[in-house]
Structures are given as C-alpha cells and as structure tokens.
Enzyme design. Structure first.
Site, PDB file in Angstrom:
ATOM      1  N   LYS A  96       0.864  -1.189   0.000  1.00  0.00           N
ATOM      2  CA  LYS A  96       0.000   0.000   0.000  1.00  0.00           C
ATOM      3  C   LYS A  96       0.889   1.224   0.000  1.00  0.00           C
ATOM      4  O   LYS A  96       2.011   1.180   0.524  1.00  0.00           O
ATOM      5  CB  LYS A  96      -0.895   0.020   1.247  1.00  0.00           C
ATOM      6  CG  LYS A  96      -2.177   0.796   1.069  1.00  0.00           C
ATOM      7  CD  LYS A  96      -3.219  -0.013   0.323  1.00  0.00           C
ATOM      8  CE  LYS A  96      -4.524   0.666   0.166  1.00  0.00           C
ATOM      9  NZ  LYS A  96      -5.561  -0.230  -0.338  1.00  0.00           N
ATOM     10  N   GLY A 208     -24.210   3.746   2.145  1.00  0.00           N
ATOM     11  CA  GLY A 208     -23.198   4.269   1.224  1.00  0.00           C
ATOM     12  C   GLY A 208     -23.682   4.075  -0.188  1.00  0.00           C
ATOM     13  O   GLY A 208     -24.007   2.950  -0.594  1.00  0.00           O
ATOM     14  N   GLY A 210     -22.060   5.267  -3.206  1.00  0.00           N
ATOM     15  CA  GLY A 210     -21.041   5.720  -4.150  1.00  0.00           C
ATOM     16  C   GLY A 210     -20.761   4.597  -5.126  1.00  0.00           C
ATOM     17  O   GLY A 210     -21.664   3.823  -5.466  1.00  0.00           O
ATOM     18  N   ASN A 211     -19.503   4.471  -5.557  1.00  0.00           N
ATOM     19  CA  ASN A 211     -19.166   3.448  -6.552  1.00  0.00           C
ATOM     20  C   ASN A 211     -19.629   2.053  -6.118  1.00  0.00           C
ATOM     21  O   ASN A 211     -20.383   1.379  -6.833  1.00  0.00           O
ATOM     22  CB  ASN A 211     -17.646   3.474  -6.806  1.00  0.00           C
ATOM     23  CG  ASN A 211     -17.209   2.363  -7.733  1.00  0.00           C
ATOM     24  OD1 ASN A 211     -17.246   1.185  -7.376  1.00  0.00           O
ATOM     25  ND2 ASN A 211     -16.825   2.705  -8.945  1.00  0.00           N
ATOM     26  N   ALA A 212     -19.204   1.618  -4.937  1.00  0.00           N
ATOM     27  CA  ALA A 212     -19.513   0.254  -4.497  1.00  0.00           C
ATOM     28  C   ALA A 212     -21.016   0.083  -4.212  1.00  0.00           C
ATOM     29  O   ALA A 212     -21.639  -0.870  -4.697  1.00  0.00           O
ATOM     30  CB  ALA A 212     -18.699  -0.090  -3.259  1.00  0.00           C
ATOM     31  N   GLY A 213     -21.608   1.002  -3.446  1.00  0.00           N
ATOM     32  CA  GLY A 213     -23.008   0.868  -3.038  1.00  0.00           C
ATOM     33  C   GLY A 213     -23.982   0.962  -4.206  1.00  0.00           C
ATOM     34  O   GLY A 213     -24.940   0.168  -4.300  1.00  0.00           O
TER      35      GLY A 213
HETATM   36  P1  NAD Z   1     -17.362   6.424  -2.705  1.00  0.00           P
HETATM   37  O1  NAD Z   1     -16.638   7.609  -2.187  1.00  0.00           O
HETATM   38  O2  NAD Z   1     -17.658   6.320  -4.154  1.00  0.00           O
HETATM   39  O3  NAD Z   1     -18.754   6.235  -1.923  1.00  0.00           O
HETATM   40  C1  NAD Z   1     -18.878   6.341  -0.528  1.00  0.00           C
HETATM   41  C2  NAD Z   1     -20.357   6.553  -0.193  1.00  0.00           C
HETATM   42  O4  NAD Z   1     -20.512   6.512   1.212  1.00  0.00           O
HETATM   43  C3  NAD Z   1     -20.912   7.908  -0.646  1.00  0.00           C
HETATM   44  O5  NAD Z   1     -22.209   7.724  -1.159  1.00  0.00           O
HETATM   45  C4  NAD Z   1     -20.986   8.708   0.658  1.00  0.00           C
HETATM   46  O6  NAD Z   1     -21.994   9.702   0.609  1.00  0.00           O
HETATM   47  C5  NAD Z   1     -21.341   7.602   1.635  1.00  0.00           C
HETATM   48  N1  NAD Z   1     -21.048   7.923   3.024  1.00  0.00           N
HETATM   49  C6  NAD Z   1     -19.964   8.533   3.552  1.00  0.00           C
HETATM   50  N2  NAD Z   1     -20.105   8.660   4.879  1.00  0.00           N
HETATM   51  C7  NAD Z   1     -21.289   8.085   5.208  1.00  0.00           C
HETATM   52  C8  NAD Z   1     -21.984   7.896   6.425  1.00  0.00           C
HETATM   53  N3  NAD Z   1     -21.465   8.325   7.591  1.00  0.00           N
HETATM   54  N4  NAD Z   1     -23.185   7.265   6.406  1.00  0.00           N
HETATM   55  C9  NAD Z   1     -23.708   6.828   5.234  1.00  0.00           C
HETATM   56  N5  NAD Z   1     -23.103   6.991   4.044  1.00  0.00           N
HETATM   57  C10 NAD Z   1     -21.899   7.612   4.032  1.00  0.00           C
HETATM   58  O7  NAD Z   1     -16.486   5.170  -2.208  1.00  0.00           O
HETATM   59  P2  NAD Z   1     -16.490   3.680  -2.801  1.00  0.00           P
HETATM   60  O8  NAD Z   1     -15.411   3.553  -3.819  1.00  0.00           O
HETATM   61  O9  NAD Z   1     -17.879   3.273  -3.120  1.00  0.00           O
HETATM   62  O10 NAD Z   1     -15.971   2.879  -1.522  1.00  0.00           O
HETATM   63  C11 NAD Z   1     -16.854   2.591  -0.438  1.00  0.00           C
HETATM   64  C12 NAD Z   1     -16.177   1.610   0.507  1.00  0.00           C
HETATM   65  O11 NAD Z   1     -15.815   0.436  -0.209  1.00  0.00           O
HETATM   66  C13 NAD Z   1     -14.888   2.134   1.148  1.00  0.00           C
HETATM   67  O12 NAD Z   1     -14.799   1.617   2.455  1.00  0.00           O
HETATM   68  C14 NAD Z   1     -13.805   1.528   0.279  1.00  0.00           C
HETATM   69  O13 NAD Z   1     -12.590   1.389   0.981  1.00  0.00           O
HETATM   70  C15 NAD Z   1     -14.433   0.183  -0.042  1.00  0.00           C
HETATM   71  N6  NAD Z   1     -13.871  -0.421  -1.248  1.00  0.00           N
HETATM   72  C16 NAD Z   1     -14.133   0.128  -2.465  1.00  0.00           C
HETATM   73  C17 NAD Z   1     -13.554  -0.435  -3.581  1.00  0.00           C
HETATM   74  C18 NAD Z   1     -13.840   0.107  -4.962  1.00  0.00           C
HETATM   75  O14 NAD Z   1     -13.385  -0.516  -5.931  1.00  0.00           O
HETATM   76  N7  NAD Z   1     -14.570   1.189  -5.108  1.00  0.00           N
HETATM   77  C19 NAD Z   1     -12.715  -1.580  -3.467  1.00  0.00           C
HETATM   78  C20 NAD Z   1     -12.497  -2.130  -2.189  1.00  0.00           C
HETATM   79  C21 NAD Z   1     -13.088  -1.533  -1.082  1.00  0.00           C
END
Ligand code: NAD
Length: 404
Positions: A96, A208, A210-213
C-alpha cells in the site's frame, strides 16, 4: 498485532515465529520530495510505500492521497492486501502507498506534478514483477496513467503492467468499475445458495451510495433482490413500497442530479442508525470504515452482512454477530473483486491481450465462488466465523511459501 490474525493463528496452532513473520512488513519506505506549486512556491511532500509480503507474488495495493495518510495507516492496509490476495488465491503479496496531502486544494497540474515526483521517488521499488500500485482513496485512472507514463520514461519502455486501474485506452480492463460490487454479489449469491434461500425473496439495506453501493444496488435489483433502504452521507431513506423496493435506475439518476438520495420520491427519511437496524435480510455496508458499533450489532435485524466497505465493523462486533447467528461476509473476501480484476488487467497487459467483459465477469465469478466455498469449508471445520476462516485460509497459503 491484528486481533483476527492472532485468533486465527491460535486456532491452527501456528508457530510463534511464523506469526511474527506474517505480522511484520518486509519493507517500509518513506520518501520526501519537493514540488513547485502553481504559486511558484516550492513545497515538500512525504510519501510512503509499504511492501508487506511478496511470498505469493509481487506486492500489490493502492495509493491514497489524504491528509490523514501516514505510515501507520498504510502499513495496516498493506497487511490487509496480503491477506486479501491470499484469500482469493491470486498470486500477489500485499502493499500500500500514499502521500500526506489534501488533494481537494490542488490544481490538476499540481496533482500531476506530485504524482510524477512520487513515482520517481519510488521507481526503484515498483515494477510489473516487483510491486504494482492501483487507485485508492482520492486517486483514480488519471493518476494511474501519470504513474504509468513517468515509470515508462524512467525504464525506457512502455510498461502498462506497472499499475492497474488505468483508463481502458491505456490498457485498463473492462469491468473494473463494477468489479468490487459484482465480486461481493457473487459471494452473497454463493452463500444464499449454501443456505437454500431464494434471492427473489430477500430484502436489502445499503449504507453508502457511491461506486460500491450504487453498483451493488443495481446488480442486486437486476437479480431480483428488493432494495428497501439506502443511505449516503447526507441522508438515509426507506422505501415506501415494501413490496417492490426502490427503482434503482431512477434512484441513481436522482442522486446524480441532486447530489444525494435525500427526498427521493416515495421514500421516507430515517436516521442512519435506523438504516443499520432496518428489518431487511441483508445489510450492505458500502460507505466508510468503522460506522457500525458493537451496540448496533445487538439490534441488527439482517441475517447477512455483506462488507463491501473496508473495516465497517468496530472491534468486538464480530463476536456479538456470531452469537446472534448473523453471517458476516468479511471485507477481505466480499470486496476482493476489485483487486481480482486488477490482477486480470495485469495479466492482459503482460500477455498483450484484451478480454471481453463477459470473460472478465466469468473469471471473476469462478474466483469469488471458489474463495467463498473454500472459506465456508474452513468455517465448518474449525467452528468459527467467516472472517477468522478467511484469515486461516490466507495464513495457510502464505506460510506454505515460506522458505527458511
Ligand atoms: P465512494 O466515495 O464512491 O462512496 C462512498 C459513499 O458513502 C458515498 O455515497 C458517501 O456519501 C457515503 N457515506 C460517507 N459517509 C457516510 C456515512 N457516515 N453514512 C452513510 N453513508 C456515508 O467510495 P467507494 O469507492 O464506493 O468505496 C466505499 C467503501 O468500499 C470504502 O470503504 C472503500 O474502501 C471500499 N472499497 C471500495 C472499492 C472500490 O473498488 N470502489 C474496493 C475495495 C473496497
């Protein structure tokens, strides 16, 4: 030392010396480098790269740009990557990196200069067969393309396999954008099958969006799951039509237009805590780490927790959930789809191939299904939860490569 690692090591009676080897990073690098800012001022920045283990293959892991990023954070994440890669059986170790910087106040030119300077500073220790960075918090495909260009300049030849998560036209893989969510969905479906449940009858809450949700919501809705509650950082909402669940395409369009899920038609605003404890079958934490407490765990109604976020549960929460027979699909398995498709990208770059989306998804499914079944078997063998089972599998796979 990581508590789950200790617990898993105890269960399989791992030699104390081996545990010490697993817990310590092989190499920790800190670099300091100057960058001329748009104002003409020269500023010093600190960057890190922690190479936890390359026993199973080159180091692999993201690079984050954040003010809170430091060696302790990066070291912990590098360890997780080593475990995660071993869990899904891809031939990588863990690494990392990061820079202590607030990317939100940088111009694009400054971001590029910082990235190129950091790449020059760590160029000796990265490379397609040494250590392959990827995007993480506040880094993206564009940042990866700068690293790729700068590294290629240094070694004197185009070397796309030095990073993954690149733009498609520079050698990125199709399907990387949905890989994390899709990998999680494959894990969930395998468990649903093992439990003899029917996905069409299952309801879901997603924390959440964002991308994952968002991608998870879309993929689950396509498969017949009902999404009854979602939350982003501004609001948590409950669907008024419990029979059908949210229309996810409309919800995504609404979020993209207004910036939040707040006030989506036919929804009711609830508290963030209510979302965590809503009466659904599956809870999907997909926001930040550490948002679900031990106290929440006592009230959660879901039967399954699919951890797309990294580290969403507080310490001690696993034990409460295990006692309540709630199945936790741990992050090191559930969100490993991202690194798995990164591996596919690296393979395509090395072999000069371009896989179709169907091939990427097919290979991802095979990898996630196998990892899920392997871990389920270990869970039953040692009567433990899936997180500890995943650690046991990872430890066994890493220790097998030790030559001392
Ligand atoms: P992102 O920034 O695209 O989305 C995050 C979402 O969480 C946003 O909708 C934000 O509004 C919401 N959020 C933030 N604080 C919050 C709270 N207190 N209550 C409710 N919602 C809240 O991030 P992402 O890429 O979707 O990643 C989300 C998680 O998944 C992270 O923990 C990240 O480490 C993990 N992850 C993502 C990936 C990936 O490929 N995107 C890979 C491995 C792990």
């Amino acid at each position: 030392m990581n508590e789950t690692l200790k617990k898993a090591a105890q269960i399989i009676k791992l030699k104390k010396e081996y545990l010490e080897i697993l817990a310590k990073p092989q190499r920790v690098v800190m670099v300091n480098f100057p960058v001329r800012m748009d104002s003409g001022e020269i500023k010093m920045f600190s960057g890190y790269r922690v190479q936890h283990s390359n026993l199973r293959g080159p180091f692999k892991g993201g690079i984050r740009y954040h003010l809170g990023t430091d060696m302790t954070e990066v070291s912990e994440l590098a360890f997780w990557m080593a475990i995660k890669c071993a869990v899904v059986g891809i031939p990588y170790g863990g690494g990392k990196g990061g820079i202590t910087v607030n990317p939100k106040i940088l111009s694009l030119k400054e971001l590029e200069k910082i990235t190129r300077a950091y790449t020059r500073a760590i160029a000796d220790i990265i490379g397609p067969q040494k250590d392959i960075p990827a995007p993480d918090v506040y880094t993206d495909a564009r940042v990866m393309s700068w690293i790729y260009e700068e590294y290629s300049k240094i070694v004197g030849k185009k070397t796309p396999a030095v990073v993954t998560g690149k733009p498609i036209k520079l050698g990125g893989s199709l399907g990387r954008d949905v890989a994390t969510a899709l990998g999680g969905v494959y894990v969930l479906e395998e468990i649903v099958k093992l439990q003899n449940w029917q996905s069409k009858k299952l309801s879901v809450a997603i924390q959440g969006f964002g991308n994952a949700g968002m991608n998870a919501a879309l993929l689950l809705a396509e498969r017949g799951y009902k999404i009854l509650a979602v939350a982003d950082s501004q609001a948590a909402i409950l669907c008024q039509n419990a029979q059908r669940g949210f229309n996810i395409k409309s919800l995504i369009e609404f979020k993209q237009r207004t910036g939040s899920v707040k006030n989506f038609p036919s929804s009711k605003t609830i508290s963030q805590k209510d979302l965590i404890c809503s009466p659904v079958d599956i809870l999907v934490p997909a926001a930040l780490g550490g948002l679900i407490t031990k106290d929440d765990a006592k009230k959660i109604k879901a039967k399954i927790i699919l951890e797309l976020a990294n580290g969403p549960l507080h310490e001690g929460t696993d034990e409460v959930l295990e006692k309540r027979k709630i199945i936790v699909l741990p992050d090191i398995l559930a969100n490993a789809g991202g690194v798995t498709v990164s591996y596919f990208e690296w393979l395509q770059n090395l072999k000069n191939q371009h896989w179709s989306k169907e091939k990427v998804f097919d290979e991802l499914k095979k990898t996630m299904d196998k990892a899920t079944r392997d871990i389920w078997k270990i869970k039953q063998q040692y009567h433990t939860d899936l997180r500890v089972a995943a650690y046991i599998l990872a430890i066994q796979r890493i220790v097998k490569k030790l030559k001392i």
